[in-house]
Design a protein around this motif. Structure first.
Motif, PDB file in Angstrom:
ATOM      1  N   ALA A  50       0.845  -1.207   0.000  1.00 36.22           N
ATOM      2  CA  ALA A  50       0.000   0.000   0.000  1.00 36.22           C
ATOM      3  C   ALA A  50       0.876   1.250   0.000  1.00 36.22           C
ATOM      4  CB  ALA A  50      -0.922  -0.023   1.219  1.00 36.22           C
ATOM      5  N   THR A  63      -7.504   3.498   4.039  1.00 34.15           N
ATOM      6  CA  THR A  63      -7.455   2.518   5.137  1.00 34.15           C
ATOM      7  C   THR A  63      -8.081   3.125   6.376  1.00 34.15           C
ATOM      8  OG1 THR A  63      -6.060   0.854   6.205  1.00 34.15           O
ATOM      9  CG2 THR A  63      -5.175   3.094   6.101  1.00 34.15           C
ATOM     10  N   MET A  67      -4.377   2.014  11.064  1.00 32.51           N
ATOM     11  CA  MET A  67      -3.427   1.467  10.081  1.00 32.51           C
ATOM     12  C   MET A  67      -2.558   2.552   9.457  1.00 32.51           C
ATOM     13  SD  MET A  67      -3.161  -1.656   9.821  1.00 32.51           S
ATOM     14  CE  MET A  67      -2.256  -1.967   8.337  1.00 32.51           C
ATOM     15  N   SER A  96     -14.563   4.166   0.893  1.00 29.56           N
ATOM     16  CA  SER A  96     -13.593   3.946  -0.190  1.00 29.56           C
ATOM     17  C   SER A  96     -14.314   3.822  -1.528  1.00 29.56           C
ATOM     18  CB  SER A  96     -12.785   2.670   0.046  1.00 29.56           C
ATOM     19  OG  SER A  96     -12.179   2.732   1.283  1.00 29.56           O
ATOM     20  N   HIS A 110      -8.002  -0.155  -1.325  1.00 30.47           N
ATOM     21  CA  HIS A 110      -8.330  -0.153   0.104  1.00 30.47           C
ATOM     22  C   HIS A 110      -7.537  -1.245   0.807  1.00 30.47           C
ATOM     23  CE1 HIS A 110     -10.607   0.351   3.760  1.00 30.47           C
ATOM     24  NE2 HIS A 110     -10.920  -0.938   3.759  1.00 30.47           N
ATOM     25  N   LEU A 111      -6.770  -0.858   1.836  1.00 35.16           N
ATOM     26  CA  LEU A 111      -6.041  -1.834   2.651  1.00 35.16           C
ATOM     27  C   LEU A 111      -7.034  -2.390   3.675  1.00 35.16           C
ATOM     28  CD1 LEU A 111      -3.490  -3.283   3.599  1.00 35.16           C
ATOM     29  CD2 LEU A 111      -2.804  -1.198   4.791  1.00 35.16           C
TER      30      LEU A 111
END
Ligand code: SF4
Length: 336
Positions: A50, A63, A67, A96, A110-111
């Protein structure tokens, strides 16, 4: 209560235990936190992917708040944002999607982190035909396999497990049963109020004293035996179970969720082919791995409260509000 027992719980329990001084009420029970803080155990390699995507301008990366501050190999997403990368903190994966809809000419990644509690949201979004420019990095992990792994590892003797109530609302009671029976360790699914934790510990102590290795459900007001059938079905439709790397612990078989082949167009790891070396774990001197495996309490780390604190976290356990070190720091008077 006459038994001296070591019982492992989870970060949301750890907050309750520390905040309400529960250890001082039951000094003959050694309560340890398990590795259930998703930010703490997230693979640094996935964070690094990411990071690289945002750093190289390949995508808008989204995220959740905690994070944002955890380092991958060299940088956190917060570092990358300060260097001009397009990183956005979202409250849910739905935010997101909105970012992807508003930026059709950009890729959005998107993490996605979390356990069985957040994986259904990720899965449900992917089943709703999201925009073509939307992708995820799946860093979702599963709780029962890590419990089994810790018991097998045998680094410390665990007499009983407090099972996470929130995860159990999804998975139910059944997945814990073979682990309890095989390892001869009783388990109780426990809610997060102080009375829940005290009752859960009492239930465990009863089972330990009686030599029973069963799974009991203290959190019956939220957890059904079968769990959330719809959420489990959605997860099964989108994800397949895979081996996964847990930071501070290592590679644990069948403990992660990867996208199934029919959803791989949403998989940022496959779509963008960003290669990073799997070589990094914890910063020098940081004992998060030992904290996550229940070997030490956070205050036993030599860096705790000295160079490591929530404003300047050295390791991931000091970053998230669910991290054991951050919880301990908030509640324990820091010494000089
Ligand atoms: S106190 Fe800081 S350095 Fe030590 S284990 Fe916790 S997060 Fe890691």
């Amino acid at each position: 209560m006459r038994h001296t027992a070591r019982i492992a719980g989870w970060p949301k329990h750890e907050y309750t235990i520390t905040h309400y001084g529960i250890r001082s009420l039951i000094p003959n029970v050694d309560l340890r936190a398990g590795p259930g803080c998703p930010v703490c155990v997230a693979s640094p390699v996935k964070i690094e992917v990411a990071v690289q995507m945002a750093l190289k301008g390949k995508a808008i990366v989204t995220t959740f708040g905690d994070m944002f501050r955890v380092k991958g190999v060299n940088y956190s997403l917060m570092d990358v944002k300060s260097m001009g990368g397009d990183v956005r903190v979202v409250y849910s994966i739905y935010d997101s999607i909105k970012i992807a809809e508003r930026n059709p000419s950009r890729e959005v990644v998107h993490l996605a982190i979390g356990f069985e509690t957040t994986a259904p949201s990720t899965a449900s979004i992917l089943l709703k035909n999201p925009p073509k420019n939307f992708h995820i990095i799946s860093a979702h992990l599963l709780i029962p396999p890590i419990m089994d792994y810790l018991l097998k590892l045998g680094e410390i003797k665990i007499d009983g497990f407090i099972c996470p109530g929130h995860v159990s609302t999804i998975i139910g009671v059944e997945p814990y049963i073979p682990i309890a029976v095989k390892n001869k360790v009783p388990m109780v699914i426990v809610g997060f109020e102080p009375i829940d934790v005290l009752l859960g510990v009492a239930m465990l102590i009863d089972m330990i004293n009686e030599g029973r290795f069963e799974v009991e459900n203290e959190y019956g007001r939220a957890v059904k035996f079968e769990g959330n059938v719809k959420a489990k079905k959605i997860m099964r439709e989108v994800f397949k179970i895979s081996d996964a790397y847990w930071r501070g612990i290592g590679r644990v078989s069948s403990s992660g969720l990867e996208l199934k082949d029919e959803f791989e167009r949403f998989d940022a790891l496959k779509t963008f082919n960003v290669a990073v070396e799997e070589k990094y774990d914890m910063p020098p001197g940081c004992r998060c791995g030992d904290v996550l495996r229940g070997l030490i309490m956070p205050e036993e780390c030599p860096l705790f409260g000295k160079i490591c604190n929530p404003a300047n976290p050295v390791g991931p356990c000091m970053v998230s509000s669910e991290g054991s070190c951050a919880i301990a720091y908030k509640h324990i008077k820091v010494f000089t």
